[in-house]
Design an enzyme around this catalytic site. Sequence first.
Site, PDB file in Angstrom:
ATOM      1  CG  ASP A   1      -6.905  18.124  -5.787  1.00 45.75           C
ATOM      2  OD1 ASP A   1      -6.033  17.371  -6.252  1.00 45.75           O
ATOM      3  OD2 ASP A   1      -7.641  17.826  -4.837  1.00 45.75           O
TER       4      ASP A   1
ATOM      5  CD  GLU B   1     -12.551  39.558 -12.747  1.00 45.21           C
ATOM      6  OE1 GLU B   1     -13.738  39.284 -12.546  1.00 45.21           O
ATOM      7  OE2 GLU B   1     -11.711  39.718 -11.831  1.00 45.21           O
TER       8      GLU B   1
END
Length: 557
Positions: free
Chosen positions: A210, A260
Site C-alpha cells: 500500500d 529467502e
Amino acid sequence: MAEHTPLGIDPDWWRQAVVYQIYPRSYADLDGNGIGDLRGITSKVPYLKELGVDAVWLSPFYPSQLADGGYDVDNYRDVDPKIGSLADFDEMSAALHEAGIKLVVDIVPNHSSNQHEWFKAALAAGPGSPERDRYIFRDGQGENGEEPPSDWVSIFGGPAWEQVEDGQWYLHIFAPEQPDLNWRNPEVHEDFKKTFRFWSDRGVDGFRIDVAHGNAKGDMWGDLPSEEELQAMPKDGTHPIWDRDEVHEIYKEWREVFNEYTPPRTAVAEAWVEADRRPPYASPEELGQAFNFDLLSARFDAGEFREIVTRNLQLSARSGSSSTWVLSNHDVVRHASRYGLPFAEGESNEQVARQWILDGGAEADLDRELGAARARAATLFELALPGSAYLYQGEELGLHEVADIADEDRQDPTFFRSPGVNKGRDGCRVPLPWARSGESFGFGSAGAHIPQPEWFADYSVEAEDAEENSTLNLYRAALAARRRLQTGEELEWLDTGSETVLAFRRPNGWISVTNFGQDAAALPAAVASARVVLSSHDVTASEISELPASTTVWFQG
C-alpha cells in the site's frame, strides 16, 4: 518455518496471473456478526476455484479500529478478532492452496494505526524519545507551538498534522488515526522484515504494498514548504513526500527477504507515480511488479486504450516485469457504472463518476445497460492482454456502484473529512450478494454493515449462476479460455480499418477484437477464417457476422 506453499511451483506464476481482490469485511460473513470474516472466505474457495482465478489478494484483515476500512493497522502480525484468528487464517491459506490458488496479502507500511503499540509508546515517552522517533513528530509553529508545522492538507481532507497533549504534532498524510511511520529509523525497517517473514512462514505467496511511493520522506524537521508550494513541486525523486529516490533502497532490502523463500515471495507496488518512474518499483531487484492504474481513469475509447496498452507494455519491458491491468478496485467507482455515465471533455472517467455520486447518483444519469456492455467488453479486452489482471470482488457479477448510500451509513473517512467535496468509496465496498433473497442476500445472518440495495437480488451469485449469458458465466468462460490461450509477452496490433475498433494478436493465433463504437462494425480481415472463442455480447455465440457495439470477441485461427 511453517511452510504451507508447495515447493517446486513456477516462481514466475505471477507474471500472467489473474488475481482476485477480496475486501474481507464485505465478502462473506460466516459467524453472523455483520462483518465478513476469514471463515467466510474459506467457505467460498469452491466458488473461487470454479471462477478460475490464479490468486487471491486479501485487503487488510489485521486488528483495526476501521478508521480507514482496515488500512489503519493496530498489529501487523495478527488477525482482527472481529473477522477471525490466526488459526482461521491458516485454514483459509491451506484451503486456497489445496484449490491451486495463491495468496497475496496487503501490507500497509506508510503508516500504522494510532492504536498500534508503538504509537501508544510514543505518546507515553514524550518528545525526543526513541519511541517517538519511530514516527514523524515535531514542534509546531507560533509563539508556543500552537500552530501546525505546515498548512499541509491530508489525502482525506483536513490538516495533515495532529497535535498531542504535550504540544507536539505528528504527520498523518491520511487520517489522524493513521500516523506516518519514520522510515529513517532502522527499527521500522527491521520490524517490517519481521512482518514479511511472519506471513511468508504461514504460506503467503506475495504482498501488495500500500502507498509504496510514500514511505521515504524528506526532511520533516526543518523548514517545510506551504501546501501550495508542495503541490507545485515536481515528483522527480526529490519531492518531500512522494516517490523519493531513496524509497528504492527500502525495497531492495525487502527483496532480500522475499528471496529467502523457495519460490521467492512476490510483491506488487501501489505506486501512483509518473509512468516513467514506475519501472524501478517493478524491477526484479525490488518488488517485482507495480500496478498500472491507467485504465481506471480511461474513457471507453479505442484511442485511449491503445495508447495505454502500448505505453505500459514498453514500461514493463524496461523493468523486466510484466504489466498489470486493473479496471476496478476498492478505491474507485465500479467500472460498470463509470462506463454508463456521459463522457466529459477534460475529465477522467473516474472524476465524472465521483461527481455523479456527489450530485446524488441519479439513476436517470446512468445507462446501466450500456455500462454493463462496455464493462464486459473492457474485461475481455483486459484479459487478452499479456501480463497479470487484477479483478475486484463483485465485478464478475457486473455489479454497479451503490451510489445512494445514506450519509449515516457511510464509513469512509474521505466522506467525513471532505464534506460536500467527496462522498467516499463505500459504494464499491457494499457486501456481496450471494443469494436472491434474505436480509443480506446471503452475505450473513446479521445483515450487511453497509446496506445493500434491492437491485442486488438480480446480480446475486444465485441469480447469475442460473443465467447462461450472465456476467458471472462470461468471467468463468473467459478465465478458462485465458488459462488455455495465455502465453508469452507478445502483442501485435492488427489493422481494422476503423478508428473505433481495436484488434490485436497474441501467440497461439489468439485474436481479440473490440468495438468501442456505438454502432455495429465489420469484422477485420484478420479473423475471416478464425473461429469464435468467446463474445462479451453473447457467451454462447459460436459464430458472428459483424461486431456488435460495445463488444469484444476472442477468435482463434
